[in-house]
Design a protein around this motif. Structure first.
Motif, short mmCIF file in Angstrom:
data_model
loop_
_atom_site.label_atom_id
_atom_site.label_comp_id
_atom_site.label_asym_id
_atom_site.label_seq_id
_atom_site.Cartn_x
_atom_site.Cartn_y
_atom_site.Cartn_z
N UNK A 106 4.66 -23.39 -6.81
CA UNK A 106 5.43 -22.27 -6.26
C UNK A 106 4.58 -21.43 -5.34
N UNK A 107 3.91 -22.08 -4.39
CA UNK A 107 2.97 -21.40 -3.51
C UNK A 107 3.66 -20.34 -2.65
N UNK A 108 4.90 -20.59 -2.30
CA UNK A 108 5.63 -19.63 -1.48
C UNK A 108 5.80 -18.30 -2.22
N UNK A 109 6.13 -18.43 -3.51
CA UNK A 109 6.26 -17.23 -4.35
C UNK A 109 4.94 -16.50 -4.48
N UNK A 110 3.84 -17.25 -4.52
CA UNK A 110 2.51 -16.64 -4.64
C UNK A 110 2.19 -15.80 -3.40
N UNK A 111 2.54 -16.31 -2.22
CA UNK A 111 2.30 -15.58 -0.97
C UNK A 111 3.08 -14.26 -0.97
N UNK A 112 4.37 -14.33 -1.39
CA UNK A 112 5.21 -13.12 -1.42
C UNK A 112 4.70 -12.12 -2.45
N UNK A 113 4.25 -12.63 -3.62
CA UNK A 113 3.75 -11.75 -4.67
C UNK A 113 2.46 -11.06 -4.24
N UNK A 114 1.59 -11.76 -3.53
CA UNK A 114 0.34 -11.15 -3.02
C UNK A 114 0.67 -9.99 -2.09
N UNK A 115 1.61 -10.21 -1.16
CA UNK A 115 1.98 -9.15 -0.21
C UNK A 115 2.58 -7.94 -0.94
N UNK A 116 3.45 -8.20 -1.94
CA UNK A 116 4.11 -7.11 -2.67
C UNK A 116 3.10 -6.31 -3.48
N UNK A 117 2.20 -7.00 -4.19
CA UNK A 117 1.21 -6.31 -5.02
C UNK A 117 0.20 -5.55 -4.18
N UNK A 118 -0.16 -6.14 -3.06
CA UNK A 118 -1.09 -5.46 -2.15
C UNK A 118 -0.50 -4.11 -1.69
N UNK A 119 0.76 -4.14 -1.27
CA UNK A 119 1.42 -2.91 -0.82
C UNK A 119 1.57 -1.90 -1.96
N UNK A 120 1.90 -2.41 -3.15
CA UNK A 120 2.13 -1.55 -4.31
C UNK A 120 0.85 -0.83 -4.74
N UNK A 121 -0.24 -1.58 -4.87
CA UNK A 121 -1.50 -0.98 -5.28
C UNK A 121 -2.03 -0.02 -4.22
N UNK A 122 -1.90 -0.42 -2.97
CA UNK A 122 -2.46 0.41 -1.88
C UNK A 122 -1.68 1.71 -1.69
N UNK A 123 -0.35 1.63 -1.72
CA UNK A 123 0.47 2.78 -1.34
C UNK A 123 0.97 3.63 -2.50
N UNK A 124 0.97 3.08 -3.73
CA UNK A 124 1.59 3.83 -4.83
C UNK A 124 0.72 3.98 -6.07
N UNK A 125 -0.20 3.05 -6.33
CA UNK A 125 -0.86 3.04 -7.63
C UNK A 125 -2.33 3.47 -7.63
N UNK A 126 -3.05 3.17 -6.56
CA UNK A 126 -4.49 3.48 -6.56
C UNK A 126 -4.78 4.79 -5.83
N UNK A 127 -5.53 5.70 -6.45
CA UNK A 127 -5.90 6.94 -5.74
C UNK A 127 -6.87 6.62 -4.60
N UNK A 128 -6.76 7.31 -3.47
CA UNK A 128 -7.57 6.95 -2.29
C UNK A 128 -9.02 7.42 -2.36
N UNK A 129 -9.34 8.34 -3.29
CA UNK A 129 -10.65 8.99 -3.23
C UNK A 129 -11.48 8.85 -4.49
N UNK A 130 -11.07 8.03 -5.43
CA UNK A 130 -11.87 7.86 -6.65
C UNK A 130 -11.56 6.53 -7.31
N UNK A 131 -12.48 6.13 -8.20
CA UNK A 131 -12.26 4.91 -8.99
C UNK A 131 -11.53 5.26 -10.27
N UNK A 132 -10.85 4.28 -10.82
CA UNK A 132 -10.10 4.49 -12.06
C UNK A 132 -11.02 4.43 -13.27
N UNK A 133 -10.55 5.00 -14.38
CA UNK A 133 -11.30 4.98 -15.64
C UNK A 133 -10.47 4.32 -16.73
#
Length: 417
Positions: free
Chosen positions: A180-207
């Motif tokens: 299901x490589x096609x699904x993997x490509x779509x999941x990578x794009x979705x998770x990348x956007x999700x972590x970058x724009x909604x989940x990870x703070x831009x100025x510090x590391x998580x604990x």
């Protein structure tokens, strides 16, 4: 009588009524000037320092109360920062015994379960077309629809929709292992956007949850909410580690599109967020040894972009990782060539850091020369050069025999012999 009425009207316009209207307008303007996530000012009530740092940046004006769930920002790390303990209190916290730590984690887990249940009740009550579609798609939609639905839910309210993040990660890992490589490509794009724009703070590391000042969690009000956001931070950190590990595995996939997608995602996350820097950097550096020339060249280009434009302060860190890669066992000459060319293009300057980097690179070049000299010497001693000579001689004899055969009219005479 008319003049008296006129004076009264004037007094009404210029007097108390006019003043009240003006005041109301000022309050309206003050509300308009509030930024998203700010708390509206409350007159006659100062900020209580025991509740932690003030959520709003403006130090002047009326204090704001903090505390109700609906008043906290929908962005989890902003809400967590509003509930953060003062630095002096957090630093004085001691490590808790495992039993007490587990008890606090249980409190946080129950708070999360209640939050999820409340969110699901509100969604079912709303009965909107969007919520019905999302519910239908999550159970019976295609892979692409499930990815889209999970992304939407996790972006709307990450705290109440951690299951959506989990389903996306599970989909990516399953696609990587079972096809299901096609699904993997779509999941990578979705998770990348999700972590970058909604989940990870831009100025510090998580604990992790255990790294938080748990002993002092009750030093301010709203301990339960504070524990909840610390627990969420732990979950996101663990989920992001899984995502980086999945990217690492996909970067070694035989399918070129998956390799390219995972390497670009690793570069984008490394550029934008400080979390998991070493793991993401290793993905890019390891691609210098990729058997496909295009992939190796692309990795070198991305690393050069990183140190030239995005993060110049990381030059020495990246250089050290590339050097370590070069001297790893089993790394071929082509990979060492790409690594050397990359380091040769690092921009230098006359600052103290620039001088340290220059000295580091000179030391690396001499180490490479020594290694290559030692390797060529060993090959010569083991008969590598002689073997090459014998191969060349054998090829020449074979060619000569073919010519002789052609002249005698035997097999082969193809050159007009």
């Amino acid at each position: 009588g008319a003049s008296h009425e006129h004076e009264m009207a004037g007094a009404g316009v210029l007097g108390g009524a006019g003043g009240k209207k003006k005041k109301k307008r000022d309050d309206g303007e003050a509300k308009k000037n509030l930024k998203p996530g700010d708390l509206p000012p409350r007159r006659g009530r100062a900020w209580n320092p025991g509740a932690g740092p003030r959520p709003d940046k403006d130090k002047e004006g009326g204090g704001g109360g903090g505390g109700e769930g609906e008043r906290l920002s929908n962005i989890w790390f902003e809400a967590s920062a509003a509930l953060a303990l003062p630095t002096s209190i957090a630093k004085s916290a001691k490590e808790l015994p495992q039993r007490e730590m587990d008890a606090k984690e249980e409190v946080a887990r129950k708070a999360l379960e209640e939050r999820v249940a409340t969110h699901e009740k509100q969604a079912s009550r709303s009965g909107s077309a969007d919520s019905k579609w999302l519910k239908l798609v999550r159970t019976s939609g295609t892979a692409a629809d499930k990815i889209a639905a999970a992304t939407v839910l996790a972006q709307e309210d990450p705290v109440a929709n951690m299951k959506s993040l989990e389903s996306l990660l599970a989909l990516l890992e399953k696609a990587r292992v079972k096809g299901g490589k096609r699904g993997a490509v779509q999941a990578v794009a979705a998770l990348q956007e999700l972590f970058r724009d909604a989940l990870l703070p831009p100025d510090r590391k998580l604990k992790y949850f255990s790294e938080q000042p748990l002993e002092k969690s009750g030093a301010g009000p709203l301990e339960r909410k504070r524990l909840l956001y610390w627990y969420i931070e732990d979950m996101i950190k663990r989920a992001y580690t899984r995502f980086v590990n999945a990217l690492d595995a996909l970067s070694r996939d035989p399918l070129e599109v998956l390799k390219e997608k995972s390497v670009k995602a690793a570069y984008d996350m490394l550029k934008c967020r400080p979390e998991q820097e070493r793991g993401l950097l290793n993905i890019l550096v390891n691609k210098l040894g990729d058997p496909h020339r295009r992939t190796a060249s692309n990795a070198a280009h991305l690393l050069l972009e990183l140190v030239s434009k995005d993060h110049p302060a990381m030059k020495r860190v990246v250089a050290r990782e590339v050097e370590t890669f070069c001297f790893r066992r089993g790394v071929g000459l082509k990979a060492q060539y790409y690594a050397s060319v990359l380091l040769n293009q690092f921009p230098l300057n006359h600052t103290s850091e620039g001088e340290k980097l220059a000295a580091q690179l000179v030391e690396f070049y001499f180490s490479v020369f020594q290694m290559l000299h030692k390797r060529s010497k060993e090959e010569a001693e083991n008969g590598g050069a002689t073997a090459d000579g014998d191969d060349a001689k054998g090829s020449k004899d074979k060619k000569q025999r073919w010519r002789d055969g052609a002249k005698k009219g035997g097999r082969g005479g193809g050159r007009g012999g």
